[in-house]
Design a protein around this motif. Structure first.
Motif, PDB file in Angstrom:
ATOM      1  N   TRP A  58      -0.805 -12.962  -0.213  1.00  0.00           N
ATOM      2  CA  TRP A  58      -1.385 -12.503   1.060  1.00  0.00           C
ATOM      3  C   TRP A  58      -0.745 -13.338   2.166  1.00  0.00           C
ATOM      4  O   TRP A  58      -1.000 -14.529   2.308  1.00  0.00           O
ATOM      5  N   VAL A  59       0.096 -12.697   2.961  1.00  0.00           N
ATOM      6  CA  VAL A  59       0.793 -13.374   4.062  1.00  0.00           C
ATOM      7  C   VAL A  59       0.234 -12.841   5.372  1.00  0.00           C
ATOM      8  O   VAL A  59       0.193 -11.622   5.592  1.00  0.00           O
ATOM      9  N   LEU A  60      -0.197 -13.774   6.229  1.00  0.00           N
ATOM     10  CA  LEU A  60      -0.749 -13.414   7.539  1.00  0.00           C
ATOM     11  C   LEU A  60       0.232 -13.863   8.624  1.00  0.00           C
ATOM     12  O   LEU A  60       0.638 -15.019   8.676  1.00  0.00           O
ATOM     13  N   VAL A  61       0.604 -12.923   9.511  1.00  0.00           N
ATOM     14  CA  VAL A  61       1.504 -13.207  10.640  1.00  0.00           C
ATOM     15  C   VAL A  61       0.700 -13.056  11.921  1.00  0.00           C
ATOM     16  O   VAL A  61       0.243 -11.947  12.256  1.00  0.00           O
ATOM     17  N   ASP A  62       0.512 -14.176  12.614  1.00  0.00           N
ATOM     18  CA  ASP A  62      -0.274 -14.188  13.861  1.00  0.00           C
ATOM     19  C   ASP A  62       0.694 -14.050  15.038  1.00  0.00           C
ATOM     20  O   ASP A  62       1.527 -14.928  15.279  1.00  0.00           O
TER      21      ASP A  62
ATOM     22  N   ALA B  96      -3.536  -5.487  -5.399  1.00  0.00           N
ATOM     23  CA  ALA B  96      -4.785  -5.974  -5.994  1.00  0.00           C
ATOM     24  C   ALA B  96      -5.605  -6.776  -4.996  1.00  0.00           C
ATOM     25  O   ALA B  96      -6.844  -6.624  -4.898  1.00  0.00           O
ATOM     26  N   ILE B  97      -4.962  -7.611  -4.221  1.00  0.00           N
ATOM     27  CA  ILE B  97      -5.661  -8.401  -3.198  1.00  0.00           C
ATOM     28  C   ILE B  97      -6.223  -7.490  -2.106  1.00  0.00           C
ATOM     29  O   ILE B  97      -7.356  -7.685  -1.634  1.00  0.00           O
ATOM     30  N   ARG B  98      -5.460  -6.475  -1.763  1.00  0.00           N
ATOM     31  CA  ARG B  98      -5.919  -5.555  -0.698  1.00  0.00           C
ATOM     32  C   ARG B  98      -7.136  -4.754  -1.162  1.00  0.00           C
ATOM     33  O   ARG B  98      -8.074  -4.551  -0.374  1.00  0.00           O
ATOM     34  N   ASP B  99      -7.116  -4.308  -2.400  1.00  0.00           N
ATOM     35  CA  ASP B  99      -8.278  -3.555  -2.907  1.00  0.00           C
ATOM     36  C   ASP B  99      -9.524  -4.439  -3.017  1.00  0.00           C
ATOM     37  O   ASP B  99     -10.659  -3.949  -2.887  1.00  0.00           O
ATOM     38  N   TYR B 100      -9.315  -5.689  -3.248  1.00  0.00           N
ATOM     39  CA  TYR B 100     -10.473  -6.584  -3.422  1.00  0.00           C
ATOM     40  C   TYR B 100     -11.149  -6.908  -2.088  1.00  0.00           C
ATOM     41  O   TYR B 100     -12.386  -6.861  -1.975  1.00  0.00           O
ATOM     42  N   TYR B 101     -10.350  -7.230  -1.073  1.00  0.00           N
ATOM     43  CA  TYR B 101     -10.944  -7.660   0.203  1.00  0.00           C
ATOM     44  C   TYR B 101     -11.279  -6.477   1.139  1.00  0.00           C
ATOM     45  O   TYR B 101     -12.190  -6.602   1.956  1.00  0.00           O
ATOM     46  N   ARG B 102     -10.557  -5.397   1.049  1.00  0.00           N
ATOM     47  CA  ARG B 102     -10.858  -4.185   1.816  1.00  0.00           C
ATOM     48  C   ARG B 102     -11.043  -4.474   3.314  1.00  0.00           C
ATOM     49  O   ARG B 102     -12.114  -4.254   3.896  1.00  0.00           O
TER      50      ARG B 102
END
Length: 211
Positions: free
Chosen positions: A77-81, A93-99
């Motif tokens: 999970w990479v976040l670009v601010d 898988a991470i996207r489906d979990y956190y929604r």
């Protein structure tokens, strides 16, 4: 940078590295921290890192500001601010979990509309200056070249026609007065008086000789 232009740059950067299931949302009514949020999926750690790098490089090329990038170590999970916009690049898988779509996805922005808006703003910035100059030059050329010609043609026509009518009208009475009436004789008084004077002189001379 304009927020509409920024979101278009982010979407293009994600599409260049073939991100999956790209979504963009308007978050102005939900928080004052940022105005846009984008979510995209990468199939591997390498792809998520490449997607984050693509977004970073594209934004910097267009003069935007990158505040920070988080999660590059693992790549799950990479976040670009980007200040006014936050980009989440996640594995499926991470996207489906956190929604995250359920939390921020109240107002979704269509990707096609975002791209059309960015193309219009980019074309207007490049074409506005030449258009203004061409209209100004065209207007100046018409006012300088066209307007003086109309009165000049009228005055030339007037000066060419009016004096001709005056001269012909002045000459015509002179010709009529110069003509003598047909059938009338002209008496000359000098010719008649000259003859008697000569005869009188001869008579006087003959009388003196006779005496």
């Amino acid at each position: 940078m304009d927020i509409k232009k920024l979101q278009a740059i982010v979407i293009d950067a994600l599409e260049d590295v073939k991100a999956q299931d790209i979504r963009a949302y308007d978050t102005v009514h939900l928080t004052s921290m940022f105005d846009r949020l984008a979510i995209a999926s990468g199939t591997s750690n390498r792809q998520t890192k490449a997607l984050a790098a693509s977004v970073r490089d594209k934004v910097k090329e267009h003069g935007g500001n990158v505040v920070s990038i988080e999660g590059e170590e693992t790549g799950e999970w990479v976040l670009v601010d980007l200040g006014d916009m936050v980009v989440h690049i996640m594995q499926p898988a991470i996207r489906d979990y956190y929604r995250l779509e359920e939390i921020w996805g109240d107002k979704e922005i269509k990707l096609g509309a975002a791209k059309r808006i960015s193309k219009r703003t980019a074309s207007e910035e490049t074409e506005e200056a030449p258009k203004k100059r061409s209209r100004h030059l065209a207007a100046s050329q018409t006012t300088v070249d066209d307007e003086p010609k109309k009165p000049a043609r009228k005055t030339a026509a007037k000066t060419a026609t009016k004096p001709a009518t005056k001269t012909t009208a002045a000459k015509s009475p002179a010709r009529k007065t110069a003509k003598t009436p047909v059938g009338k004789t002209v008496k000359v008084a000098a010719a008649k008086t000259a003859a008697p004077r000569k005869t009188a002189a001869k008579r006087a001379s003959t009388k003196k000789a006779a005496v």
